[in-house]
Design a protein around this motif. Structure first.
Motif, short mmCIF file in Angstrom:
data_model
loop_
_atom_site.label_atom_id
_atom_site.label_comp_id
_atom_site.label_asym_id
_atom_site.label_seq_id
_atom_site.Cartn_x
_atom_site.Cartn_y
_atom_site.Cartn_z
N MET A 1 2.88 -25.08 5.68
CA MET A 1 3.56 -24.01 4.93
C MET A 1 5.07 -24.26 4.96
N ASN A 2 5.67 -24.44 3.77
CA ASN A 2 7.11 -24.72 3.74
C ASN A 2 7.93 -23.45 3.96
N SER A 3 9.24 -23.65 4.09
CA SER A 3 10.12 -22.53 4.45
C SER A 3 10.14 -21.44 3.36
N ARG A 4 10.08 -21.86 2.10
CA ARG A 4 10.12 -20.87 1.02
C ARG A 4 8.84 -20.03 0.99
N THR A 5 7.71 -20.65 1.28
CA THR A 5 6.45 -19.90 1.34
C THR A 5 6.50 -18.88 2.47
N ARG A 6 7.00 -19.31 3.62
CA ARG A 6 7.12 -18.37 4.76
C ARG A 6 8.07 -17.22 4.41
N LYS A 7 9.15 -17.56 3.71
CA LYS A 7 10.10 -16.52 3.30
C LYS A 7 9.46 -15.56 2.31
N PHE A 8 8.68 -16.10 1.37
CA PHE A 8 8.00 -15.27 0.38
C PHE A 8 7.06 -14.27 1.07
N LEU A 9 6.30 -14.76 2.04
CA LEU A 9 5.34 -13.90 2.73
C LEU A 9 6.01 -12.92 3.69
N SER A 10 7.21 -13.24 4.15
CA SER A 10 7.88 -12.39 5.14
C SER A 10 8.20 -10.99 4.61
N TYR A 11 8.30 -10.85 3.29
CA TYR A 11 8.63 -9.54 2.72
C TYR A 11 7.47 -8.55 2.81
N TYR A 12 6.28 -9.05 3.13
CA TYR A 12 5.14 -8.15 3.35
C TYR A 12 5.21 -7.47 4.72
N LYS A 13 5.96 -8.06 5.66
CA LYS A 13 5.91 -7.62 7.06
C LYS A 13 6.14 -6.11 7.25
N PRO A 14 7.17 -5.50 6.62
CA PRO A 14 7.38 -4.06 6.85
C PRO A 14 6.28 -3.18 6.25
N TYR A 15 5.42 -3.76 5.41
CA TYR A 15 4.44 -2.94 4.68
C TYR A 15 3.01 -3.42 4.94
N LEU A 16 2.76 -3.99 6.12
CA LEU A 16 1.44 -4.53 6.42
C LEU A 16 0.36 -3.45 6.38
#
Length: 578
Positions: A1-16
């Protein structure tokens, strides 16, 4: 998983929590969609064909169960539609806030090379399409996978041969989809670039609308806008072509699948290997099988629109702030205002010539120093290195004996006030614009600052006094009034170091006298660096520093420099003749 993919998915964290609820509803919706054809199959095969004695009761019971399933299905879909979209909007808001915060950390050098309209597009349009992707992405994948797998299992159970015929279409569909999906990505990226060009053109034209009208060049601006607009239409044409071939081609494949089921299913009935009830169930499940394919087609469109916007978003977010606090930066307090340049060199780009070269200069606390010289020798640049609007390429700059790179940016800039020739006032009231110098100031302090800047009298003559709206960039005020508000703003800030970029050069005599008087009050007991365009305004400076392409050419008082008959004397005598 590249850095941009991890960044894209990180925005879900507050709304899991909301995401899991959304996916749970998606799972229920998929399960109910698969169960309903089985309920129909139960009625047609188990109840009607076997002629059960209590068939009517069983039909009513199954009908009641199906109604309950439809109610649950509807409720879950409503939750997905409302809460899922709301989650996407919140994530979009988080991204926009992060980008806006990041933009404020970037240096002047970054903005020198960017168009405001393009940056606005990346902050608005590019992120807008991500709401749908963030919302529909996970649920589309879950629903499609479950429906596809469930429908496949039911189809295999009903008729293996007919199912295999259907699945022969899928590899061809996958290759077709991959090819046109890639073309869509390229077209959408270009389209977003072109809408950015339109925004940049609109922002440029409207910001300079007074110049446009004064030169009667509206037709020129129309031509420039038409060019940008036509390029956008061409890019959208390429995008629509790829999108149409992608979407309609896959729909054609699904229709071919339906035809295949009709033909080969009918043939199976003729050979008595498939009965009517099973063919009906097979048709219903084919509909369920085609629906996730269509959902994935829609997801591919959302993905391309969203991911191209995300890539443009990340292009800005990955720009490292050139100027930032060091790890051990400290808060400098009780600033005296002693400034020293030690062998400072600067150039705007690596492949450009140096604007400043090996400049060394020591300015005492409270000293009034004027910088003069021909245009382009780096007068403004040298002064703007002190608050670190730009970063020196070589050498160091000291404030009270401390390297400015070791001082926190907030502490450094809090102690420096700037009055520029090109005044910028924000849309809003007079009060709000002066308060910008110190957001914690009371109304009494704001009025006192206005009085020191010789602005109080004209403010009180405005329709609503300090509450008067001054329009975008203060267009409802004269140039002199705008300048006095900017000076009042610096009075309120009350910094120990002051940078003046010839604040009176474009004003009438009356305004110039009022502003010159307020500037004299402002510079009292402060270290003052003046960028001088008109030499007559700095005759009383404690020291005049003459800059040339080679650096500091000479320095001294006005009288000393005139007596030495060097560059300054020539410049001064030349201006006297004008």
């Amino acid at each position: 998983m590249n850095s941009r993919t991890r960044k894209f998915l990180s925005y879900y964290k507050p709304y899991l929590g909301l995401l899991y609820a959304d996916l749970a509803c998606a799972f229920i919706v998929s399960a109910i969609t698969l169960i309903l054809p089985l309920c129909i199959r139960y009625i047609t095969i188990n109840v009607l064909q076997q002629e059960m004695p209590d068939a009517l009761n069983r039909i009513y019971a199954m009908g009641a169960l199906m109604v309950v399933l439809v109610i649950v299905h509807t409720f879950c879909n409503m939750f997905i539609s409302y809460q899922g979209h709301l989650m996407g909007a919140k994530m979009e808001s988080d991204m926009r806030s992060e980008l806006f915060d990041h933009l404020q950390k970037l240096s002047f050098r970054f903005y020198d090379e960017q168009k405001t309209g393009q940056l606005m597009t990346r902050t608005t349009n590019d992120i807008l399409s991500l709401t749908e992707l963030y919302h529909h992405g996970p649920e589309d994948i879950v629903i499609s996978a479950l429906k596809f797998a469930g429908a496949f299992a039911i189809l295999i159970h009903i008729d293996v041969k007919l199912t295999l015929i259907v699945f022969l279409f899928l590899p061809v569909m996958a290759v077709y989809a991959f090819y046109f999906n890639k073309k869509m990505n390229v077209a959408l990226r270009e389209s977003k670039d072109r809408i950015g060009d339109i925004n940049a053109q609109v922002e440029d034209t409207l910001s300079g609308i007074r110049v446009v009208k004064s030169f009667t060049n509206e037709h020129i601006e129309k031509m420039k806008f038409a060019y940008a607009n036509d390029r956008f239409v061409q890019s959208r044409g390429a995008g629509y072509k790829s999108e149409t071939l992608f979407h309609e081609g896959l729909i054609a494949f699904t229709q071919l699948i339906t035809i295949a089921v009709i033909v080969f299913g009918g043939a199976a009935m003729v050979h008595a290997s498939l009965d009517l009830a099973d063919l009906l169930t097979f048709f219903l499940c084919i509909g369920i099988l085609i629906e996730p394919i269509q959902r994935l087609v829609n997801f591919a469109r959302l993905y391309q629109e969203g991911i191209t916007g995300f890539d443009r978003f990340m292009d800005i977010l990955e720009v490292e702030p050139e100027i930032k606090d060091s790890d051990d930066a400290f808060e400098l307090t009780r600033v005296r205002g002693e400034v020293e340049f030690r062998n400072v060199s600067f150039k705007y780009k690596e492949d450009h010539d140096e604007v400043l070269k090996n400049v060394s200069l020591h300015i005492q606390a409270g000293e009034y120093v004027a910088f003069v010289g021909p245009s382009g020798v780096g007068k403004t640049t040298l002064c703007f290195l002190v608050p670190r609007f730009y970063e020196a390429n070589e050498g160091e700059i000291l404030l009270d004996g401390n390297n400015i790179k070791d001082i926190s940016l907030y502490a450094l800039r809090r102690n420096i006030g700037i009055v520029q020739q090109d005044v910028y006032l924000f849309a809003g009231s007079v009060l709000d614009n002066i308060r910008y110098g110190n957001m914690d100031a009371s109304q009494e302090e704001i009025i006192e600052a206005a009085k020191k800047a010789n602005a109080h009298d004209f403010i009180m003559e405005l329709p609503n006094g300090y509450d008067t709206d001054i329009g975008q960039r203060g267009v409802k005020l004269s140039g002199g009034q705008q300048q006095r508000l900017s000076i009042a703003r610096v009075f309120l800030k009350n910094p120990p170091i002051l940078i003046l970029d010839e604040a009176t050069s474009s004003l009438d005599n009356e305004s110039e006298k009022a502003i010159q008087a307020s500037l004299e009050k402002l510079t009292d007991n402060r270290t003052t660096l003046v960028i001088a365009h008109r030499l007559s305004t700095v005759r009383n400076a404690q020291r005049i520093v003459v800059l040339s392409d080679k650096g500091i050419e000479e320095q001294g008082t006005h009288e000393e420099l005139i007596a030495s008959d060097g560059t300054y004397a020539k410049l001064y005598n030349m201006q006297l003749k004008l």
